[in-house]
Design an enzyme around this catalytic site. Sequence first.
Site, short mmCIF file in Angstrom:
data_model
loop_
_atom_site.label_atom_id
_atom_site.label_comp_id
_atom_site.label_asym_id
_atom_site.label_seq_id
_atom_site.Cartn_x
_atom_site.Cartn_y
_atom_site.Cartn_z
N ASP A 197 0.78 -1.23 0.00
CA ASP A 197 0.00 0.00 0.00
C ASP A 197 0.82 1.29 0.00
O ASP A 197 1.24 1.76 -1.04
CB ASP A 197 -0.98 -0.03 1.19
CG ASP A 197 -1.98 -1.16 1.09
OD1 ASP A 197 -1.66 -2.15 0.41
OD2 ASP A 197 -3.06 -1.09 1.67
N GLU A 254 -4.16 -7.40 13.06
CA GLU A 254 -3.65 -7.19 11.70
C GLU A 254 -2.17 -6.82 11.72
O GLU A 254 -1.38 -7.32 10.93
CB GLU A 254 -4.47 -6.09 11.03
CG GLU A 254 -4.09 -5.82 9.59
CD GLU A 254 -4.97 -4.74 8.97
OE1 GLU A 254 -4.82 -4.52 7.76
OE2 GLU A 254 -5.78 -4.11 9.69
#
Length: 819
Positions: A559, A789
Amino acid sequence: MTKDRSDSRRRNLVKNKPPEIVNNHVPTRVSSKTKQGLDFRTKLIGIFVTTVSVALIAYFRYQQLLKDAVITPFDSPKIIHDNSSSPLVTPERFWGSYRPHTYFGLKTRTAHSPVVGLMWLQQFTGKMPPPIRHWCNQDDQIKGYGWTAHDGVNFGVQEINDDNFVLNTSFVKRSEGIHGGDWTAKISVIPKESGSPIFVSLMFYIALDGQGSLDPVASKNRLTEINGHTEELGNFRMSFPKASAKSPKYHHLVTYTQSIEKLKEVMMGNIRVDAWDKARTMPYFILGGRMVPRDSPGGPNYAVHQITAQLPIEMEVLFESESVEDRSEPLSGDTYDKTLHKYLARFDQKFTDLFQLQRKGYNKSVTKFAISAMSNMIGGIGYFYGSSIVQSKYHKEPVNYWKAPLYTAVPSRPFFPRGFLWDEGFHNILIREWDESISRDILFHWLDLLNSEGWIPREQILGEEARAKVPAQFVVQQNRNANPPTFFLPLQKIISNMIKSNTDKDRAILKALYPRLKAWYNWYNTTQVGSQRSVYRWRGRDPTTNKQLNPQTLTSGLDDYPRASHPTDDERHIDLRCWMALASGVMADIARALNAEWEEYRATYQMLSDNKLLDELHWSKEGQQYSDYGFHTDKVKLEFPKVNPNQPPGQQPEKVRVEITNPKYQFVNSFGYVSLFPFLLKIVEPSSPKLFSILNNIKNPNMLWTDYGLRSLSRSAKLYKRYNTQHDGPYWRGAIWINMNYLTLGALNHYSFTEGPYQELAKTIYKDLRNNIVENMYRQYIKTGYIWENYDDKTGDGKGSHPFTGWSALVVLIMAEKY
């Protein structure tokens, strides 16, 4: 009579006219040469018109072919045959917890399966409307939930830690008959503390998805059973024995829903308020009974059984297939408990034998944490059916991919309950270790989604329920965009095992697998190549944006990790180069096993692994690190633009990027995960001084080292912890990610056992890093109830989506030292 005379007179007049005015033409003499010339020109015109017509037809057909390519399946036999998921071929995996986005839900591996599931609410809280739990949602602020044991085939046991009580859900299957057999679900709810009585409503439902029929049977508000039929299940019965509870009250709903993603909304629209007794004045929420809309196209397709009681409560739901002819006894009561305990004992023994955690020095509590991580990976496998929405440069608007099934694990049940291509490669490193047949099934489903171009959409959003969980801007998949080909990580071992087994079945699978992998590999080598030989570049970066500090590279999976600040065609991305080195090696192995042309794959692997060439293209002498290369400046910032006097009042403009220094072509010296890739995928030679530099940077606290794992970006990097837009916080700019730490540990383990001058250094770093990761993840699990996460590099606190038992569950293999 008059008409005939008139025509005769006209013919006579024409016949008697002078030649020069017959037919209003003056007669001319035409030579034979002129006549031939006219004929030749006429033929030329005809040929020209025909040629143009054919060319236009060919052009438009070609344009249509270009348009159709993105939505045309790859022309090769599928690996997963159309009936492979049927109850006759794989009955053991026909039913399952394949609705990972729900707290508890079951369905079959068919295109339009009925769905069953659980909702619940606490009564007498005074809240209007009542908070109803159904889909996993972080906003519910549940204190912890997840599978405590799940084998992916026979059973699953889950614990849900709600505000004032704990729910335990479990299911057990019996795969008999020709329609998938029976299953039973058990739900128990226990208060956390004694004191004021707590009343809870459990609502168990079944809904059809497009075909079939339901015939609910109710008596005095209590739904006792539902007789049903669908094409895949044949005739079946779902029954609701009386619950074990103090003075339970029963209600039900029988209605019609147009779409299965609206089950909660439909149910809430049919809730009414009643009085529990004279002593309680707060509203008591009950279902409205039979409320089938008059405009429904058929009978009911959605039925809910509600039981309300003071805690504790225990209820069972039995599903029985009429195709089971010799059922000895119902899967209920003591029979259910004995069957569940039998599967639990097998599960525990298998886990112990596979991972040997006690021999690694882990106590029962830490082992229980590992069992939960692995179970949630397996319990997070879903089955989806539908079509992706895709777009190519030949389409003005998005179009539908063909409809297809997908059996896949998901990264996060509440936040990412769908398939992600690069996540799935990491998932199946663990899944393959637990059950290789499940892993094969998953990966082969994915590879059957290959289109005629050799492309697989990187994010799979299939079906109404899956699409309801995704923001609109992420739904459309662009066919120029890749994702790391991580499937080659688990495929290395799967293919190796298939080659060793050399059975007829495995040879047939390899022959079906190879052309798809070849097309996929070729797609990367045509669409993701750079501007020079052996260079690769991720597509999908936006060179025009001025809202991002560093244009994102979503396709890389990383990302907002810093790349060249100004995307151009001349970028070099080292991580993609290394992924393609891995892919080339695996392709050489499978081609050689099939006696196909393997030399080119081997040559590509050797070129991409050549340290001298690698260093020429990606080693930054200034940064003393492996780096991307591109048109770049580190000195950028976000700030508000100057106020426009004509700006309407109350409208604050968004921050935009301001360049303090002009970009130039250079290495991007932001040390972090991307810099490690030649090391992570074991390309750096064991004797290389570059390896020594990498190991030192890993261990340096000012670079990547923390007490909790390796951070994603060095503290010395210009964009460390920086927001990428006014609103988007840092994601891969300092946080600790377990998938990359797993690859790091695998590389450290490799170099610690490979002869070279840095063996002992690699071994020391390996031991310390492994301990740091396991200890912090376990500590956070005990503290919060979740695996996360990612983890904060300064505190070790869990961050992002939770539970995140996709690649974070690789902690099990870290503990077991399986790389």
